[in-house]
Design a protein around this motif. Sequence first.
Motif, mmCIF file in Angstrom:
data_model
loop_
_atom_site.group_PDB
_atom_site.id
_atom_site.type_symbol
_atom_site.label_atom_id
_atom_site.label_comp_id
_atom_site.label_asym_id
_atom_site.label_seq_id
_atom_site.Cartn_x
_atom_site.Cartn_y
_atom_site.Cartn_z
ATOM 1 N N ALA A 194 -29.400 -17.481 -39.122
ATOM 2 C CA ALA A 194 -28.204 -18.406 -39.148
ATOM 3 C C ALA A 194 -26.954 -17.667 -39.025
ATOM 4 C CB ALA A 194 -28.100 -19.384 -40.399
ATOM 5 N N HIS A 195 -26.069 -17.972 -38.091
ATOM 6 C CA HIS A 195 -24.881 -17.426 -37.702
ATOM 7 C C HIS A 195 -23.634 -18.475 -38.224
ATOM 8 C CE1 HIS A 195 -22.632 -14.847 -34.641
ATOM 9 N NE2 HIS A 195 -21.979 -14.857 -36.010
ATOM 10 N N ILE A 196 -22.745 -18.432 -39.009
ATOM 11 C CA ILE A 196 -21.803 -19.070 -39.321
ATOM 12 C C ILE A 196 -20.398 -18.527 -38.882
ATOM 13 C CG2 ILE A 196 -20.407 -19.918 -41.269
ATOM 14 C CD1 ILE A 196 -22.993 -20.381 -42.985
ATOM 15 N N LEU A 197 -19.524 -19.414 -38.353
ATOM 16 C CA LEU A 197 -18.350 -19.242 -37.909
ATOM 17 C C LEU A 197 -17.398 -19.885 -39.135
ATOM 18 C CD1 LEU A 197 -16.391 -18.129 -35.782
ATOM 19 C CD2 LEU A 197 -15.933 -20.488 -34.844
ATOM 20 N N LEU A 198 -16.666 -18.602 -39.814
ATOM 21 C CA LEU A 198 -15.781 -18.920 -41.002
ATOM 22 C C LEU A 198 -14.538 -19.026 -40.525
ATOM 23 C CD1 LEU A 198 -15.566 -19.141 -44.213
ATOM 24 C CD2 LEU A 198 -15.337 -16.516 -44.077
ATOM 25 N N VAL A 199 -13.685 -19.984 -40.576
ATOM 26 C CA VAL A 199 -12.415 -20.305 -40.224
ATOM 27 C C VAL A 199 -11.541 -20.275 -41.298
ATOM 28 C CG1 VAL A 199 -13.509 -21.352 -37.905
ATOM 29 C CG2 VAL A 199 -12.632 -22.810 -39.892
ATOM 30 N N ASP A 200 -10.241 -20.114 -40.839
ATOM 31 C CA ASP A 200 -8.975 -20.127 -41.796
ATOM 32 C C ASP A 200 -7.981 -20.440 -40.914
ATOM 33 O OD1 ASP A 200 -7.557 -20.555 -44.129
ATOM 34 O OD2 ASP A 200 -7.896 -18.497 -44.684
ATOM 35 N N ASP A 201 -6.699 -20.749 -41.432
ATOM 36 C CA ASP A 201 -5.526 -20.945 -40.704
ATOM 37 C C ASP A 201 -4.687 -19.977 -40.291
ATOM 38 O OD1 ASP A 201 -4.637 -20.527 -43.321
ATOM 39 O OD2 ASP A 201 -3.146 -22.009 -43.347
ATOM 40 N N VAL A 202 -4.606 -18.843 -41.325
ATOM 41 C CA VAL A 202 -3.714 -17.636 -41.230
ATOM 42 C C VAL A 202 -4.614 -16.371 -41.592
ATOM 43 C CG1 VAL A 202 -1.705 -16.408 -41.402
ATOM 44 C CG2 VAL A 202 -1.394 -18.846 -40.764
ATOM 45 N N LEU A 203 -4.426 -15.370 -40.940
ATOM 46 C CA LEU A 203 -5.177 -14.094 -41.562
ATOM 47 C C LEU A 203 -3.806 -13.348 -41.646
ATOM 48 C CD1 LEU A 203 -7.804 -12.511 -41.652
ATOM 49 C CD2 LEU A 203 -7.105 -11.301 -39.480
ATOM 50 N N THR A 204 -3.867 -12.835 -42.958
ATOM 51 C CA THR A 204 -2.701 -11.826 -43.482
ATOM 52 C C THR A 204 -3.275 -10.418 -43.731
ATOM 53 O OG1 THR A 204 -2.918 -13.083 -45.673
ATOM 54 C CG2 THR A 204 -1.084 -13.642 -44.226
ATOM 55 N N THR A 205 -3.572 -10.298 -45.014
ATOM 56 C CA THR A 205 -4.432 -8.854 -45.260
ATOM 57 C C THR A 205 -5.795 -9.164 -45.057
ATOM 58 O OG1 THR A 205 -4.742 -9.836 -47.710
ATOM 59 C CG2 THR A 205 -2.662 -8.548 -47.235
ATOM 60 N N GLY A 206 -6.447 -10.569 -44.958
ATOM 61 C CA GLY A 206 -7.925 -10.493 -44.841
ATOM 62 C C GLY A 206 -8.453 -10.723 -46.000
ATOM 63 N N ALA A 207 -7.850 -10.661 -46.968
ATOM 64 C CA ALA A 207 -8.371 -10.943 -48.725
ATOM 65 C C ALA A 207 -9.244 -11.983 -48.668
ATOM 66 C CB ALA A 207 -7.545 -10.708 -49.769
ATOM 67 N N THR A 208 -8.682 -13.152 -48.521
ATOM 68 C CA THR A 208 -9.574 -14.445 -48.325
ATOM 69 C C THR A 208 -10.671 -14.660 -47.400
ATOM 70 O OG1 THR A 208 -7.387 -15.570 -49.148
ATOM 71 C CG2 THR A 208 -9.080 -17.005 -48.451
ATOM 72 N N ILE A 209 -10.593 -14.232 -46.313
ATOM 73 C CA ILE A 209 -11.628 -14.424 -45.443
ATOM 74 C C ILE A 209 -12.803 -13.441 -45.940
ATOM 75 C CG2 ILE A 209 -12.336 -13.404 -43.230
ATOM 76 C CD1 ILE A 209 -11.424 -16.043 -42.898
ATOM 77 N N VAL A 210 -12.335 -12.287 -46.394
ATOM 78 C CA VAL A 210 -13.511 -11.310 -47.071
ATOM 79 C C VAL A 210 -14.194 -11.734 -47.722
ATOM 80 C CG1 VAL A 210 -13.713 -9.050 -47.940
ATOM 81 C CG2 VAL A 210 -12.334 -9.139 -45.686
ATOM 82 N N SER A 211 -13.263 -12.362 -49.036
ATOM 83 C CA SER A 211 -14.193 -13.079 -50.059
ATOM 84 C C SER A 211 -15.040 -14.248 -49.549
ATOM 85 C CB SER A 211 -12.991 -13.447 -51.150
ATOM 86 O OG SER A 211 -13.555 -13.624 -52.327
ATOM 87 N N GLY A 212 -14.617 -14.867 -48.752
ATOM 88 C CA GLY A 212 -15.458 -15.946 -48.214
ATOM 89 C C GLY A 212 -16.621 -15.606 -47.433
ATOM 90 N N ALA A 213 -16.570 -14.783 -46.543
ATOM 91 C CA ALA A 213 -17.659 -14.022 -45.935
ATOM 92 C C ALA A 213 -18.652 -13.456 -46.769
ATOM 93 C CB ALA A 213 -16.980 -12.883 -44.891
ATOM 94 N N LEU A 214 -18.286 -12.539 -47.992
ATOM 95 C CA LEU A 214 -19.332 -12.116 -48.936
ATOM 96 C C LEU A 214 -19.885 -13.299 -49.538
ATOM 97 C CD1 LEU A 214 -16.886 -9.217 -50.129
ATOM 98 C CD2 LEU A 214 -18.825 -9.084 -48.586
ATOM 99 N N GLY A 215 -19.061 -14.497 -49.994
ATOM 100 C CA GLY A 215 -19.773 -15.557 -50.598
ATOM 101 C C GLY A 215 -20.729 -16.351 -49.898
ATOM 102 N N LEU A 216 -20.549 -16.199 -48.577
ATOM 103 C CA LEU A 216 -21.641 -16.786 -47.635
ATOM 104 C C LEU A 216 -22.843 -16.001 -47.663
ATOM 105 C CD1 LEU A 216 -19.311 -18.489 -44.872
ATOM 106 C CD2 LEU A 216 -20.785 -19.505 -46.604
ATOM 107 N N GLN A 217 -22.533 -14.405 -47.442
ATOM 108 C CA GLN A 217 -23.648 -13.764 -47.143
ATOM 109 C C GLN A 217 -24.574 -13.432 -48.396
ATOM 110 O OE1 GLN A 217 -21.079 -10.574 -45.639
ATOM 111 N NE2 GLN A 217 -21.175 -11.084 -43.651
ATOM 112 N N GLU A 218 -23.998 -13.171 -49.397
ATOM 113 C CA GLU A 218 -24.661 -13.179 -50.785
ATOM 114 C C GLU A 218 -25.379 -14.306 -51.196
ATOM 115 O OE1 GLU A 218 -21.664 -11.987 -53.443
ATOM 116 O OE2 GLU A 218 -21.151 -9.965 -52.401
ATOM 117 N N SER A 219 -24.961 -15.457 -50.925
ATOM 118 C CA SER A 219 -25.622 -16.850 -51.333
ATOM 119 C C SER A 219 -26.680 -17.175 -50.277
ATOM 120 C CB SER A 219 -24.785 -17.797 -51.578
ATOM 121 O OG SER A 219 -23.848 -17.499 -52.443
ATOM 122 N N LEU A 220 -26.514 -16.939 -48.943
ATOM 123 C CA LEU A 220 -27.353 -17.358 -47.979
ATOM 124 C C LEU A 220 -27.786 -16.574 -47.080
ATOM 125 C CD1 LEU A 220 -24.897 -20.370 -46.825
ATOM 126 C CD2 LEU A 220 -26.550 -20.645 -48.472
#
Length: 233
Positions: A194-220
């Motif tokens: 499975a390959h998920i495309l994680l999407v958000d409105d604005v990338l600033t430091t990337g902190a939120t995206i990184v946290s979301g990606a880690l959550g998906l990878q660790e759980s699934l």
Amino acid sequence: MSFDLRNILGDFVTIFFPKECACCGCALKYQEKYICIACDFHLPYTNFHTYSDNDTARQLWGKASIEEACSFLLLQKGSRVERLIYQIKYNNQPFLAEYFGYQYGLKLLQSELYVGLSAIVPIPLHASKLRKRGYNQSTYFGRGLSRAMHIPLQEDLLLRKRATMTQTGKDRLARYENVEDIFTCKQISLAQDAHILLVDDVLTTGATIVSGALGLQESLGCKVSVATLARAQ
């Protein structure tokens, strides 16, 4: 002679209540939908979807295992894109995010980097913020991508466990600490590759995206790529 009464009424209303360009505020002309031709020509489109070694991807390197990453637009203070993001987030115009998501989805379809995607997952808002705003702009962006790419949108796969303070005004380290371990996932059965495309409105430091990606990878245990509407410079 036949005529379309709705079009006539629409033209009449437009004369007295002209629609405004979401990027510059000028009155839209005939056949201009959400942005004027001038803004569409001058918007800072990145073309990040055409190559892997781009600024969005580099920003995430070493923080999470991201397959590919891209952003549609560059965001600068006082720019057309800043006004667009404001309209989307704070002026109740999330349909703009869906419109640009659809446009970006058509471009991603032409890229060899974004193939084999299983689902599109938006970064979620906490329930309290969702109630206050009334919508999640990242979900609308994902809907546009989903329509263009014919990839299912999983709106509730990633969940935000707790509300966080605004990221505005925080330095890079504080932003990462603010969103550390804030996401969880619904336990669903996914294909092994499975390959998920994680999407958000604005990338600033990337902190939120990184946290979301880690959550998906660790759980699934899935692969994750990233697409955002804009990247702050």
